[in-house]
Design a protein around this motif. Structure first.
Motif, PDB file in Angstrom:
ATOM      1  N   ASP A   2       0.829  -1.201   0.000  1.00 14.90           N
ATOM      2  CA  ASP A   2       0.000   0.000   0.000  1.00 14.90           C
ATOM      3  C   ASP A   2       0.865   1.254   0.000  1.00 14.90           C
ATOM      4  OD1 ASP A   2      -2.826   0.676   0.000  1.00 14.90           O
ATOM      5  OD2 ASP A   2      -2.449   1.654   1.926  1.00 14.90           O
ATOM      6  N   PHE A  55       1.813   2.933  -3.333  1.00 11.80           N
ATOM      7  CA  PHE A  55       0.841   3.779  -4.021  1.00 11.80           C
ATOM      8  C   PHE A  55       0.747   5.181  -3.433  1.00 11.80           C
ATOM      9  CE2 PHE A  55      -0.317  -0.402  -5.431  1.00 11.80           C
ATOM     10  CZ  PHE A  55      -0.711  -0.196  -6.746  1.00 11.80           C
ATOM     11  N   SER A  78       4.192   6.582 -11.907  1.00  9.48           N
ATOM     12  CA  SER A  78       4.231   5.156 -11.569  1.00  9.48           C
ATOM     13  C   SER A  78       5.563   4.545 -11.973  1.00  9.48           C
ATOM     14  CB  SER A  78       3.096   4.414 -12.276  1.00  9.48           C
ATOM     15  OG  SER A  78       1.840   4.834 -11.821  1.00  9.48           O
ATOM     16  N   ILE A 138       3.389  -5.619  -5.311  1.00  9.51           N
ATOM     17  CA  ILE A 138       2.027  -5.094  -5.483  1.00  9.51           C
ATOM     18  C   ILE A 138       1.163  -6.030  -6.316  1.00  9.51           C
ATOM     19  CG2 ILE A 138       2.749  -2.703  -5.173  1.00  9.51           C
ATOM     20  CD1 ILE A 138       2.542  -2.308  -8.172  1.00  9.51           C
ATOM     21  N   LEU A 194      -4.012   2.047  -2.135  1.00 10.69           N
ATOM     22  CA  LEU A 194      -4.226   1.363  -3.409  1.00 10.69           C
ATOM     23  C   LEU A 194      -5.660   1.554  -3.895  1.00 10.69           C
ATOM     24  CD1 LEU A 194      -3.064  -2.218  -4.358  1.00 10.69           C
ATOM     25  CD2 LEU A 194      -5.422  -1.515  -4.745  1.00 10.69           C
ATOM     26  N   HIS A 223      -6.226   5.039  -5.026  1.00 14.49           N
ATOM     27  CA  HIS A 223      -5.540   5.225  -6.298  1.00 14.49           C
ATOM     28  C   HIS A 223      -6.407   4.719  -7.461  1.00 14.49           C
ATOM     29  CE1 HIS A 223      -1.894   5.153  -8.939  1.00 14.49           C
ATOM     30  NE2 HIS A 223      -2.610   4.221  -9.540  1.00 14.49           N
ATOM     31  N   HIS A 224      -6.845   3.485  -7.360  1.00  8.80           N
ATOM     32  CA  HIS A 224      -7.639   2.899  -8.433  1.00  8.80           C
ATOM     33  C   HIS A 224      -8.952   3.646  -8.634  1.00  8.80           C
ATOM     34  CE1 HIS A 224      -4.667  -0.207  -8.137  1.00  8.80           C
ATOM     35  NE2 HIS A 224      -5.296  -1.004  -8.968  1.00  8.80           N
ATOM     36  N   ASP A 272      -1.494   0.276 -17.258  1.00  7.45           N
ATOM     37  CA  ASP A 272      -0.695  -0.334 -16.192  1.00  7.45           C
ATOM     38  C   ASP A 272       0.138  -1.498 -16.712  1.00  7.45           C
ATOM     39  OD1 ASP A 272      -1.584   1.510 -14.404  1.00  7.45           O
ATOM     40  OD2 ASP A 272      -2.390   0.089 -12.973  1.00  7.45           O
TER      41      ASP A 272
END
Length: 214
Positions: free
Chosen positions: A60, A63, A86, A100, A110, A113-114, A139
């Motif tokens: 985590d 991120f 990233s 990750i 995380l 972020h998403h 990604d």
């Protein structure tokens, strides 16, 4: 005697990141993190339930250092900035990429972020399906690029010219590869990292076309 700051989950995770940077992911243990903090490993259990929890927190943590878009930001520059951030984050911590991708318990950073990346795409007229495709494609490209960068067979300070010279490709056996090396690499101050923006643009161009079709 200098008083140490009180232990906290965040301090422990930060220490684990330093251990991982120094020793690799295999070196991350409750004992080694405790040593990094100058405390006994048992004292960590007041904040971390065990090694799995430590690794979840470390995943985590990765991120927290990646730039996120504003939801109302135009999607293309937002995705460029996030992909670039990233790449930098993952390249700075070579252990992070494998970690990750292996954890089953996503943490709040995380998830945020998403959710934020998908939110930026959705507010820019991406359908749910196209937003999912975009997230996956970008990604996959970033992670694959970083993996290649981290594993290039070049020593520190060695340029591409030296590697190509060492390979000594026979032009009659590998004419197209030798041609590419001659035209693109030799004497051109070539850096594989310069390919990142071109490849990312191809993906974003394709997404832009799909978005227009919708």
């Amino acid at each position: 005697m200098t008083d140490r700051p009180a232990l906290s989950r965040q301090r422990i995770i930060d220490a684990a990141s330093r251990v991982a940077d120094d020793r690799g992911l295999a070196g991350v243990s409750m004992r080694n993190v405790g040593t990094e903090l100058g405390v006994e490993a048992m004292s960590l259990y007041h904040h971390i339930s065990g090694k799995d929890d430590l690794l979840d927190g470390l995943a985590d943590w990765v991120f927290t250092g990646i730039e996120l878009p504003d939801l109302d930001q135009p999607w293309r520059p937002a995705m460029v900035a996030r992909a670039t951030s990233s790449r930098s984050r993952l390249a700075s911590h070579p252990w992070a990429l494998g970690l990750i991708e292996s954890r089953r318990n996503p943490g709040p950073a995380l998830l945020h972020h998403h959710d934020t990346v998908l939110g930026c795409l959705r507010t820019n007229s991406f359908s749910v399906e196209l937003a999912a495709h975009a997230f996956s494609a970008i990604d996959a490209y970033v992670y694959g690029f970083v993996l290649t960068e981290l594993n290039l067979p070049m020593d520190a300070g060695e340029g591409a010219d030296e590697l190509v010279a060492e390979m000594s490709l026979p032009t009659d056996t590998y004419p197209h590869l030798a041609e590419m090396m001659t035209e693109q690499v030799l004497g051109k101050s070539y850096s594989y990292g310069d390919e990142f923006d071109f490849g990312l643009s191809l993906i974003l161009d394709g997404l832009e076309e799909k978005l227009g079709d919708g």
